[in-house]
Design a protein around this motif. Structure first.
Motif, PDB file in Angstrom:
ATOM      1  N   ARG A  37      -6.702   0.030 -15.301  1.00 45.33           N
ATOM      2  CA  ARG A  37      -8.036  -0.296 -15.812  1.00 45.33           C
ATOM      3  C   ARG A  37      -8.766  -1.209 -14.830  1.00 45.33           C
ATOM      4  O   ARG A  37      -8.145  -2.020 -14.161  1.00 45.33           O
ATOM      5  CB  ARG A  37      -7.945  -0.976 -17.176  1.00 45.33           C
ATOM      6  N   ALA A  38     -10.079  -1.046 -14.782  1.00 46.00           N
ATOM      7  CA  ALA A  38     -10.933  -1.958 -14.017  1.00 46.00           C
ATOM      8  C   ALA A  38     -11.473  -2.979 -15.011  1.00 46.00           C
ATOM      9  O   ALA A  38     -12.109  -2.609 -15.992  1.00 46.00           O
ATOM     10  CB  ALA A  38     -12.074  -1.196 -13.369  1.00 46.00           C
ATOM     11  N   LEU A  75      -9.686   3.565 -15.451  1.00 50.93           N
ATOM     12  CA  LEU A  75     -10.130   3.910 -14.101  1.00 50.93           C
ATOM     13  C   LEU A  75     -10.177   5.414 -13.842  1.00 50.93           C
ATOM     14  O   LEU A  75     -11.105   5.907 -13.216  1.00 50.93           O
ATOM     15  CB  LEU A  75      -9.258   3.211 -13.057  1.00 50.93           C
ATOM     16  N   ARG A 103     -11.005   2.556  -6.410  1.00 51.77           N
ATOM     17  CA  ARG A 103     -11.115   1.111  -6.176  1.00 51.77           C
ATOM     18  C   ARG A 103     -12.466   0.637  -6.709  1.00 51.77           C
ATOM     19  O   ARG A 103     -13.413   1.414  -6.783  1.00 51.77           O
ATOM     20  CB  ARG A 103     -11.004   0.782  -4.687  1.00 51.77           C
ATOM     21  N   VAL A 104     -12.551  -0.630  -7.090  1.00 48.79           N
ATOM     22  CA  VAL A 104     -13.801  -1.210  -7.583  1.00 48.79           C
ATOM     23  C   VAL A 104     -14.146  -2.399  -6.691  1.00 48.79           C
ATOM     24  O   VAL A 104     -13.288  -3.229  -6.392  1.00 48.79           O
ATOM     25  CB  VAL A 104     -13.662  -1.657  -9.061  1.00 48.79           C
ATOM     26  N   LEU A 123      -7.151  -4.636  -9.983  1.00 47.16           N
ATOM     27  CA  LEU A 123      -7.069  -3.742 -11.139  1.00 47.16           C
ATOM     28  C   LEU A 123      -5.990  -4.215 -12.106  1.00 47.16           C
ATOM     29  O   LEU A 123      -4.990  -4.784 -11.698  1.00 47.16           O
ATOM     30  CB  LEU A 123      -6.776  -2.316 -10.673  1.00 47.16           C
ATOM     31  N   VAL A 132     -17.832   1.677  -7.554  1.00 51.17           N
ATOM     32  CA  VAL A 132     -16.536   2.330  -7.744  1.00 51.17           C
ATOM     33  C   VAL A 132     -16.387   3.364  -6.637  1.00 51.17           C
ATOM     34  O   VAL A 132     -17.373   3.960  -6.198  1.00 51.17           O
ATOM     35  CB  VAL A 132     -16.420   2.985  -9.154  1.00 51.17           C
ATOM     36  N   SER A 137     -13.710  -3.527 -19.673  1.00 50.76           N
ATOM     37  CA  SER A 137     -12.376  -3.009 -19.373  1.00 50.76           C
ATOM     38  C   SER A 137     -12.480  -1.486 -19.448  1.00 50.76           C
ATOM     39  O   SER A 137     -12.644  -0.924 -20.529  1.00 50.76           O
ATOM     40  CB  SER A 137     -11.355  -3.535 -20.385  1.00 50.76           C
ATOM     41  N   VAL A 143     -12.029  -5.671  -6.492  1.00 49.41           N
ATOM     42  CA  VAL A 143     -11.568  -6.181  -7.787  1.00 49.41           C
ATOM     43  C   VAL A 143     -10.087  -5.839  -7.978  1.00 49.41           C
ATOM     44  O   VAL A 143      -9.664  -4.704  -7.721  1.00 49.41           O
ATOM     45  CB  VAL A 143     -12.415  -5.569  -8.927  1.00 49.41           C
ATOM     46  N   TYR A 146     -21.600  -4.050  -8.896  1.00 46.92           N
ATOM     47  CA  TYR A 146     -20.275  -3.428  -8.796  1.00 46.92           C
ATOM     48  C   TYR A 146     -20.394  -1.983  -8.337  1.00 46.92           C
ATOM     49  O   TYR A 146     -21.324  -1.266  -8.714  1.00 46.92           O
ATOM     50  CB  TYR A 146     -19.561  -3.457 -10.151  1.00 46.92           C
ATOM     51  N   CYS A 204      -4.952   1.839  -5.204  1.00 44.20           N
ATOM     52  CA  CYS A 204      -5.083   0.853  -6.281  1.00 44.20           C
ATOM     53  C   CYS A 204      -4.501  -0.504  -5.898  1.00 44.20           C
ATOM     54  O   CYS A 204      -4.841  -1.523  -6.492  1.00 44.20           O
ATOM     55  CB  CYS A 204      -4.447   1.365  -7.567  1.00 44.20           C
TER      56      CYS A 204
END
Length: 193
Positions: free
Chosen positions: A85-86, A99, A42-43, A67, A37, A96, A65, A35, A12
């Motif tokens: 949260r992503a 995750l 991780r995003v 987090l 995941v 939002s 992104v 996007y 993260c």
């Protein structure tokens, strides 16, 4: 005893575009081509062309992104816990997403975000470790029992004044009559206990 992972080494916090060993990526439904995941929590935002209002357009770079990691302090156990949260923007809307639930949906099993009452929990009790192999699905009762076993919460009856607790229990008790198969009274008890 297993060595605790240094939290800075958790995925993260890793914003490198280099894939981690064993990392897999899935397109986020509804945001295809924009996007992804990963099974490590991780995003990734893919490069895309954006046109800000009144300005000339440009291409964005691929990036991981950042987090949203919120700290929650548990007074009972005197320990901090995290909510990860992503948070990202897509088509003029802000998303939002929790995750752990998101990673579970894509890499462990399907969830109905609107209807189910199931909760995604962490096997190792580390809310920052959102890797797919660290996530389990529990119903409300199982999650409550897990919280009690990990001493994240305690029963209100433990901290209640004993006199009040006894008065409460007496108010809830009802006499029970034991009968035979013909309905004749065998014995009478003050309560189920």
């Amino acid at each position: 005893m297993t060595k605790r992972i240094d939290q800075r080494d958790l995925p993260c916090y890793n914003k490198s575009l280099t894939h981690l060993k064993g990392e897999m990526w899935e397109e986020i439904s509804g945001c295809e081509g924009y996007y992804l995941v990963s099974n490590f929590g991780r995003v990734k935002a893919l490069p895309r062309y954006v046109e800000p209002r009144g300005k000339s357009g440009h291409w964005t770079k691929e990036r991981i992104v950042t987090l949203s990691i919120r700290l929650h302090y548990n007074q009972l156990v005197k320990k901090s816990y995290y909510e990860v949260r992503a948070v990202f923007n897509f088509q003029k809307r802000r998303f939002s997403l929790g995750l752990s639930r998101f990673v579970y949906q894509y890499f462990v099993g399907p969830l109905d975000f609107q209807k189910d009452a199931m909760m995604v929990c962490h096997k190792d009790d580390d809310d920052l470790n959102n890797q797919a192999n660290n996530l389990i699905l529990l119903n409300c009762g199982d999650k409550q029992r897990l919280s009690f076993s990990r001493e994240r919460q305690t029963s209100h009856l433990k901290v209640m004044d004993p006199a009040i607790r006894i008065r409460m229990l007496k108010a809830k008790t009802r006499p029970v009559i034991q009968c035979d198969s013909q309905g004749r009274k065998i014995r009478e008890f003050k309560s189920v206990n």
